[in-house]
Design a protein around this motif. Structure first.
Motif, PDB file in Angstrom:
ATOM      1  N   SER A  11       0.833  -1.204   0.000  1.00  0.00           N
ATOM      2  CA  SER A  11       0.000   0.000   0.000  1.00  0.00           C
ATOM      3  C   SER A  11       0.868   1.255   0.000  1.00  0.00           C
ATOM      4  CB  SER A  11      -0.964  -0.005   1.190  1.00  0.00           C
ATOM      5  OG  SER A  11      -0.242   0.002   2.403  1.00  0.00           O
ATOM      6  N   VAL A  15       1.063   4.510  -3.116  1.00  0.00           N
ATOM      7  CA  VAL A  15       1.127   5.966  -2.949  1.00  0.00           C
ATOM      8  C   VAL A  15       2.403   6.545  -3.555  1.00  0.00           C
ATOM      9  CG1 VAL A  15       1.369   7.804  -1.238  1.00  0.00           C
ATOM     10  CG2 VAL A  15      -0.343   6.022  -0.916  1.00  0.00           C
ATOM     11  N   ILE A  16       3.521   5.894  -3.253  1.00  0.00           N
ATOM     12  CA  ILE A  16       4.804   6.435  -3.695  1.00  0.00           C
ATOM     13  C   ILE A  16       4.908   6.424  -5.213  1.00  0.00           C
ATOM     14  CG2 ILE A  16       7.302   6.080  -3.611  1.00  0.00           C
ATOM     15  CD1 ILE A  16       6.953   4.951  -0.789  1.00  0.00           C
ATOM     16  N   LEU A  19       3.219   9.238  -6.933  1.00  0.00           N
ATOM     17  CA  LEU A  19       3.906  10.529  -6.842  1.00  0.00           C
ATOM     18  C   LEU A  19       5.228  10.547  -7.605  1.00  0.00           C
ATOM     19  CD1 LEU A  19       3.256  11.095  -3.051  1.00  0.00           C
ATOM     20  CD2 LEU A  19       2.223  12.372  -4.933  1.00  0.00           C
ATOM     21  N   GLY A  63      -5.779   7.438  -4.119  1.00  0.00           N
ATOM     22  CA  GLY A  63      -6.446   8.049  -2.974  1.00  0.00           C
ATOM     23  C   GLY A  63      -5.913   9.406  -2.596  1.00  0.00           C
ATOM     24  N   LEU A  64      -5.068   9.970  -3.451  1.00  0.00           N
ATOM     25  CA  LEU A  64      -4.442  11.247  -3.096  1.00  0.00           C
ATOM     26  C   LEU A  64      -5.296  12.441  -3.484  1.00  0.00           C
ATOM     27  CD1 LEU A  64      -0.803  10.375  -4.169  1.00  0.00           C
ATOM     28  CD2 LEU A  64      -1.714  10.520  -1.849  1.00  0.00           C
ATOM     29  N   SER A  79      -6.884  15.117  -1.296  1.00  0.00           N
ATOM     30  CA  SER A  79      -7.803  14.503  -0.339  1.00  0.00           C
ATOM     31  C   SER A  79      -7.122  14.317   1.009  1.00  0.00           C
ATOM     32  CB  SER A  79      -8.305  13.157  -0.876  1.00  0.00           C
ATOM     33  OG  SER A  79      -7.227  12.318  -1.187  1.00  0.00           O
ATOM     34  N   CYS A  80      -5.848  14.618   1.058  1.00  0.00           N
ATOM     35  CA  CYS A  80      -5.106  14.422   2.306  1.00  0.00           C
ATOM     36  C   CYS A  80      -4.366  15.688   2.704  1.00  0.00           C
ATOM     37  CB  CYS A  80      -4.111  13.286   2.130  1.00  0.00           C
ATOM     38  SG  CYS A  80      -3.281  12.844   3.650  1.00  0.00           S
TER      39      CYS A  80
ATOM     40  N   ILE B  16      11.802  10.210  -4.566  1.00  0.00           N
ATOM     41  CA  ILE B  16      10.566   9.430  -4.611  1.00  0.00           C
ATOM     42  C   ILE B  16      10.687   8.264  -5.581  1.00  0.00           C
ATOM     43  CG2 ILE B  16       8.112   9.524  -5.190  1.00  0.00           C
ATOM     44  CD1 ILE B  16       8.123  12.443  -4.251  1.00  0.00           C
ATOM     45  N   ALA B  20      10.189   4.065  -5.225  1.00  0.00           N
ATOM     46  CA  ALA B  20       8.967   3.606  -5.887  1.00  0.00           C
ATOM     47  C   ALA B  20       9.125   2.241  -6.527  1.00  0.00           C
ATOM     48  CB  ALA B  20       8.529   4.649  -6.920  1.00  0.00           C
ATOM     49  N   SER B  94      -1.823   6.783   2.642  1.00  0.00           N
ATOM     50  CA  SER B  94      -2.337   5.559   2.019  1.00  0.00           C
ATOM     51  C   SER B  94      -3.595   5.050   2.712  1.00  0.00           C
ATOM     52  CB  SER B  94      -1.267   4.470   2.024  1.00  0.00           C
ATOM     53  OG  SER B  94      -0.979   4.075   3.349  1.00  0.00           O
ATOM     54  N   ALA B  96      -6.772   6.044   3.267  1.00  0.00           N
ATOM     55  CA  ALA B  96      -7.680   7.098   2.817  1.00  0.00           C
ATOM     56  C   ALA B  96      -8.708   7.454   3.884  1.00  0.00           C
ATOM     57  CB  ALA B  96      -8.389   6.655   1.539  1.00  0.00           C
ATOM     58  N   CYS B  99      -7.703  10.149   6.075  1.00  0.00           N
ATOM     59  CA  CYS B  99      -7.338  11.377   5.386  1.00  0.00           C
ATOM     60  C   CYS B  99      -8.570  12.127   4.897  1.00  0.00           C
ATOM     61  CB  CYS B  99      -6.435  11.071   4.183  1.00  0.00           C
ATOM     62  SG  CYS B  99      -4.687  11.181   4.570  1.00  0.00           S
ATOM     63  N   SER B 100      -9.334  11.429   4.031  1.00  0.00           N
ATOM     64  CA  SER B 100     -10.414  12.144   3.361  1.00  0.00           C
ATOM     65  C   SER B 100     -11.548  12.497   4.312  1.00  0.00           C
ATOM     66  CB  SER B 100     -10.935  11.312   2.193  1.00  0.00           C
ATOM     67  OG  SER B 100     -11.084   9.969   2.589  1.00  0.00           O
TER      68      SER B 100
END
Lengths: 103, 103
Positions: A11, A15-16, A19, A63-64, A79-80, B16, B20, B94, B96, B99-100
């Motif tokens: 997970s 995310v990484i 980005l 989800g970002l 969203s964060c 990043i 990744a 990650s 969500a 966060c959201s």
DNA sequence: TCTTTACTTGGCGATTTTGCCAAGTATTCT
DNA sequence: AGAATACTTGGCAAAATCGCCAAGTAAAGA
């Protein structure tokens, strides 16, 4: 083929990886200052509209970002709220002088 | 081709992108608990030794790891103690749900 | 309803990344 | 010195990613 990882690692990678592209990070950095429509983000990153749209889909599925359609335009926002913290962490790591000389 | 970005974005991407990849993130996560030699990391990620070595080179050139040769073995360690903070930030993003629903 | 605007999705070639094998280097042991 | 161990580097094929064009969808306006 890549061997299996821990669920948490998977997970995190989700995310990484989202980005880990200049256009996508640029988009996310811009959205720190507030929501923007796709056409504005297109001007920002300078690639084809369809390319921008696909980048946004990747960020969204990670989800970002969240989106909202108002009229013809689609607005994207982070969203964060903790994203700024994340970038601060990245910056600390990318400035090797403040890291490797610490110990 | 990708349009130019801000210098800060470029250096962020450098870090990043290095993280990744599942094997590379797994390596870095493992090194949180202390240095390890390449052969141990190889057992951890389960790919060919040469593949692990190339992943380590990527992490090293991003400034995230430092190495030290002792005898026949090469030991790698995190060059940045703030890495744990980084992972915490990733985890917050990650998940969500945390966060959201915050705003 | 027809057109325009704003965006998304499908598809495909081009580039980049990845992983294995083979070969090379450095250090230790005998 | 020669062999063994621990790793790195070169090279290449397979896989993933990227970006453009073309086509499709949804909302607003004429």
């Amino acid at each position: 083929m890549t061997p299996p990882q821990l669920p948490r690692t998977t997970s995190r990678i989700n995310v990484i990886k989202a980005l880990a592209h200049p256009s996508r990070l640029t988009i996310v950095e811009a959205l720190q200052h507030g929501e923007q429509c796709v056409c504005d983000l297109r001007n920002l990153v300078g690639t084809d509209l369809s390319t921008v749209s696909k980048h946004l889909a990747i960020l969204r599925s990670a989800g970002l970002l969240s989106m909202e359609k108002r009229g013809l335009k689609v607005f994207y926002r982070l969203s964060c709220p903790c994203f700024l913290d994340f970038l601060n962490c990245v910056d600390r790591m990318s400035s090797a002088s403040s890291c490797s000389t610490a110990g």
